[in-house]
Design a protein around this motif. Structure first.
Motif, PDB file in Angstrom:
ATOM      1  N   VAL A  78       0.856  -1.179   0.000  1.00 25.32           N
ATOM      2  CA  VAL A  78       0.000   0.000   0.000  1.00 25.32           C
ATOM      3  C   VAL A  78       0.896   1.234   0.000  1.00 25.32           C
ATOM      4  O   VAL A  78       1.920   1.274   0.693  1.00 25.32           O
ATOM      5  CB  VAL A  78      -0.964   0.006   1.208  1.00 25.32           C
ATOM      6  CG1 VAL A  78      -0.218  -0.090   2.525  1.00 25.32           C
ATOM      7  CG2 VAL A  78      -1.860   1.226   1.184  1.00 25.32           C
ATOM      8  N   PHE A  79       0.529   2.246  -0.801  1.00 21.44           N
ATOM      9  CA  PHE A  79       1.375   3.420  -1.008  1.00 21.44           C
ATOM     10  C   PHE A  79       0.541   4.695  -0.911  1.00 21.44           C
ATOM     11  O   PHE A  79      -0.685   4.662  -1.014  1.00 21.44           O
ATOM     12  CB  PHE A  79       2.056   3.319  -2.383  1.00 21.44           C
ATOM     13  CG  PHE A  79       2.857   2.055  -2.563  1.00 21.44           C
ATOM     14  CD1 PHE A  79       4.214   2.027  -2.252  1.00 21.44           C
ATOM     15  CD2 PHE A  79       2.253   0.883  -3.009  1.00 21.44           C
ATOM     16  CE1 PHE A  79       4.949   0.857  -2.390  1.00 21.44           C
ATOM     17  CE2 PHE A  79       2.981  -0.293  -3.155  1.00 21.44           C
ATOM     18  CZ  PHE A  79       4.333  -0.308  -2.844  1.00 21.44           C
ATOM     19  N   THR A  80       1.261   5.789  -0.749  1.00 15.46           N
ATOM     20  CA  THR A  80       0.576   7.071  -0.598  1.00 15.46           C
ATOM     21  C   THR A  80       0.442   7.822  -1.913  1.00 15.46           C
ATOM     22  O   THR A  80      -0.155   8.893  -1.958  1.00 15.46           O
ATOM     23  CB  THR A  80       1.323   7.963   0.412  1.00 15.46           C
ATOM     24  OG1 THR A  80       2.690   8.116  -0.018  1.00 15.46           O
ATOM     25  CG2 THR A  80       1.297   7.339   1.804  1.00 15.46           C
ATOM     26  N   SER A  81       0.999   7.266  -2.986  1.00 18.01           N
ATOM     27  CA  SER A  81       0.857   7.906  -4.297  1.00 18.01           C
ATOM     28  C   SER A  81       0.777   6.843  -5.388  1.00 18.01           C
ATOM     29  O   SER A  81       1.290   5.730  -5.231  1.00 18.01           O
ATOM     30  CB  SER A  81       2.029   8.845  -4.583  1.00 18.01           C
ATOM     31  OG  SER A  81       3.217   8.109  -4.823  1.00 18.01           O
ATOM     32  N   ALA A  82       0.136   7.215  -6.496  1.00 18.04           N
ATOM     33  CA  ALA A  82       0.017   6.293  -7.625  1.00 18.04           C
ATOM     34  C   ALA A  82       1.382   6.012  -8.243  1.00 18.04           C
ATOM     35  O   ALA A  82       1.653   4.889  -8.683  1.00 18.04           O
ATOM     36  CB  ALA A  82      -0.935   6.887  -8.666  1.00 18.04           C
ATOM     37  N   VAL A 103      -8.131   3.716  -3.050  1.00 18.86           N
ATOM     38  CA  VAL A 103      -9.215   3.743  -2.076  1.00 18.86           C
ATOM     39  C   VAL A 103      -8.925   4.900  -1.133  1.00 18.86           C
ATOM     40  O   VAL A 103      -7.968   4.855  -0.354  1.00 18.86           O
ATOM     41  CB  VAL A 103      -9.322   2.421  -1.290  1.00 18.86           C
ATOM     42  CG1 VAL A 103     -10.508   2.480  -0.331  1.00 18.86           C
ATOM     43  CG2 VAL A 103      -9.480   1.240  -2.246  1.00 18.86           C
ATOM     44  N   GLY A 104      -9.719   5.937  -1.221  1.00 21.13           N
ATOM     45  CA  GLY A 104      -9.434   7.140  -0.446  1.00 21.13           C
ATOM     46  C   GLY A 104      -8.168   7.796  -0.945  1.00 21.13           C
ATOM     47  O   GLY A 104      -8.004   8.037  -2.140  1.00 21.13           O
ATOM     48  N   GLU A 105      -7.235   8.029  -0.050  1.00 19.21           N
ATOM     49  CA  GLU A 105      -5.970   8.683  -0.404  1.00 19.21           C
ATOM     50  C   GLU A 105      -4.818   7.694  -0.507  1.00 19.21           C
ATOM     51  O   GLU A 105      -3.657   8.100  -0.590  1.00 19.21           O
ATOM     52  CB  GLU A 105      -5.633   9.751   0.650  1.00 19.21           C
ATOM     53  CG  GLU A 105      -6.681  10.857   0.785  1.00 19.21           C
ATOM     54  CD  GLU A 105      -6.861  11.628  -0.506  1.00 19.21           C
ATOM     55  OE1 GLU A 105      -5.856  11.886  -1.204  1.00 19.21           O
ATOM     56  OE2 GLU A 105      -8.022  11.965  -0.837  1.00 19.21           O
ATOM     57  N   GLN A 106      -5.125   6.407  -0.508  1.00 17.86           N
ATOM     58  CA  GLN A 106      -4.069   5.402  -0.572  1.00 17.86           C
ATOM     59  C   GLN A 106      -4.203   4.543  -1.827  1.00 17.86           C
ATOM     60  O   GLN A 106      -5.289   4.432  -2.411  1.00 17.86           O
ATOM     61  CB  GLN A 106      -4.096   4.529   0.684  1.00 17.86           C
ATOM     62  CG  GLN A 106      -3.737   5.308   1.957  1.00 17.86           C
ATOM     63  CD  GLN A 106      -3.611   4.409   3.167  1.00 17.86           C
ATOM     64  OE1 GLN A 106      -4.499   3.614   3.454  1.00 17.86           O
ATOM     65  NE2 GLN A 106      -2.492   4.527   3.886  1.00 17.86           N
ATOM     66  N   TYR A 107      -3.078   3.930  -2.210  1.00 17.25           N
ATOM     67  CA  TYR A 107      -3.012   3.149  -3.444  1.00 17.25           C
ATOM     68  C   TYR A 107      -2.519   1.741  -3.112  1.00 17.25           C
ATOM     69  O   TYR A 107      -1.431   1.567  -2.561  1.00 17.25           O
ATOM     70  CB  TYR A 107      -2.072   3.831  -4.443  1.00 17.25           C
ATOM     71  CG  TYR A 107      -2.550   5.222  -4.820  1.00 17.25           C
ATOM     72  CD1 TYR A 107      -3.300   5.431  -5.966  1.00 17.25           C
ATOM     73  CD2 TYR A 107      -2.267   6.316  -3.992  1.00 17.25           C
ATOM     74  CE1 TYR A 107      -3.760   6.695  -6.301  1.00 17.25           C
ATOM     75  CE2 TYR A 107      -2.733   7.595  -4.314  1.00 17.25           C
ATOM     76  CZ  TYR A 107      -3.477   7.773  -5.467  1.00 17.25           C
ATOM     77  OH  TYR A 107      -3.936   9.032  -5.802  1.00 17.25           O
ATOM     78  N   TYR A 108      -3.349   0.761  -3.445  1.00 12.58           N
ATOM     79  CA  TYR A 108      -3.081  -0.635  -3.092  1.00 12.58           C
ATOM     80  C   TYR A 108      -2.659  -1.412  -4.338  1.00 12.58           C
ATOM     81  O   TYR A 108      -3.273  -1.264  -5.407  1.00 12.58           O
ATOM     82  CB  TYR A 108      -4.328  -1.266  -2.487  1.00 12.58           C
ATOM     83  CG  TYR A 108      -4.782  -0.612  -1.197  1.00 12.58           C
ATOM     84  CD1 TYR A 108      -4.441  -1.157   0.033  1.00 12.58           C
ATOM     85  CD2 TYR A 108      -5.541   0.565  -1.215  1.00 12.58           C
ATOM     86  CE1 TYR A 108      -4.845  -0.559   1.219  1.00 12.58           C
ATOM     87  CE2 TYR A 108      -5.946   1.173  -0.040  1.00 12.58           C
ATOM     88  CZ  TYR A 108      -5.595   0.603   1.183  1.00 12.58           C
ATOM     89  OH  TYR A 108      -5.983   1.207   2.347  1.00 12.58           O
ATOM     90  N   VAL A 109      -1.645  -2.239  -4.190  1.00 11.22           N
ATOM     91  CA  VAL A 109      -1.211  -3.116  -5.289  1.00 11.22           C
ATOM     92  C   VAL A 109      -1.788  -4.496  -5.033  1.00 11.22           C
ATOM     93  O   VAL A 109      -1.436  -5.162  -4.052  1.00 11.22           O
ATOM     94  CB  VAL A 109       0.327  -3.176  -5.388  1.00 11.22           C
ATOM     95  CG1 VAL A 109       0.747  -4.195  -6.445  1.00 11.22           C
ATOM     96  CG2 VAL A 109       0.884  -1.800  -5.738  1.00 11.22           C
TER      97      VAL A 109
END
Length: 215
Positions: A78-82, A103-109
């Motif tokens: 999970v990351f804070t930017s794309a 999802v919201g302000e986070q980016y999940y791989v």
């Protein structure tokens, strides 16, 4: 010869009073009997009338396409930017079919999405784990993706491929046709049911589309 008997005034008054008392007692007895009958019928003075029970109002359930779907994903990070999430994927060839989910302000791989926990096999050596989530699809019909619910609940790849075919009487709406093209493209990209679900979900859960994901 007079046979009539003379009575004193006192005697007459007493007789009248006696008659009145008998009348009052009779009325009281009748009133008590009536009250007793009401008590046997279950009536209570001053109680509110209970309306006769009618048929219960019909419960209208939401169409399947609008019901939330409980799903499970194979998560790698999970990351804070794309950009950070995309860089993570680029550095690992095994993630060639991964998708970035915002999802919201986070980016999940994620690399797979399944309907059951057993569909997702996390690996400690890969640093992956199973992530439970809910997908709400109530507005997807407006995006032409009203059958996305069927995709996510499908258990065979053939079921999903069939959704790309033209059905008799089906709308030729441009958005519906786009949904079919997306199914065709993604099933050509992968024949893994869980990867197909992942990428269709990723496409329709971007910030401007219809799927809302919650944890």
């Amino acid at each position: 010869m007079k046979f009539g008997r003379r009575y004193s005034k006192v005697t007459v008054l007493m007789a009248m009073l006696h008659g009145v008392l008998i009348g009052v007692a009779g009325v009281a007895v009748i009133g008590l009997l009536l009250m007793g009958m009401k008590g046997k019928d279950g009536s209570v003075a001053g109680s509110e009338e209970v309306p006769t029970a009618g048929p219960a109002p019909a419960q209208v359930s939401a169409p399947d396409a609008e019901k939330p779907v409980r799903l499970f994903a194979k998560q790698h990070g999970v990351f804070t930017s794309a950009d950070a999430a995309s860089q993570f994927i680029a550095e690992d060839p095994s993630l060639a079919k991964a998708a970035v989910m915002q999802v919201g302000e986070q980016y999940y791989v994620w690399t797979a999405v399944g309907l059951r926990e057993s569909d997702i096999d996390p690996s400690e050596s890969e640093g992956t784990f199973r992530k439970a989530f809910t997908a709400e699809l109530a507005t997807c019909g407006a995006d032409g993706a009203g059958k996305l619910w069927e995709v996510l609940n499908g258990t065979e790849l053939s079921q999903i491929k069939n959704l790309a075919t033209v059905q008799d009487g089906e709308s030729d709406d441009e958005k519906v046709q786009e949904f079919k093209k997306n199914i065709t493209a993604i099933t050509a990209f992968s024949n893994d049911l869980h990867v197909v679900k992942l990428h269709l979900l990723s496409h329709y859960s971007s910030p401007d589309n219809c799927v809302k994901i919650t944890f």
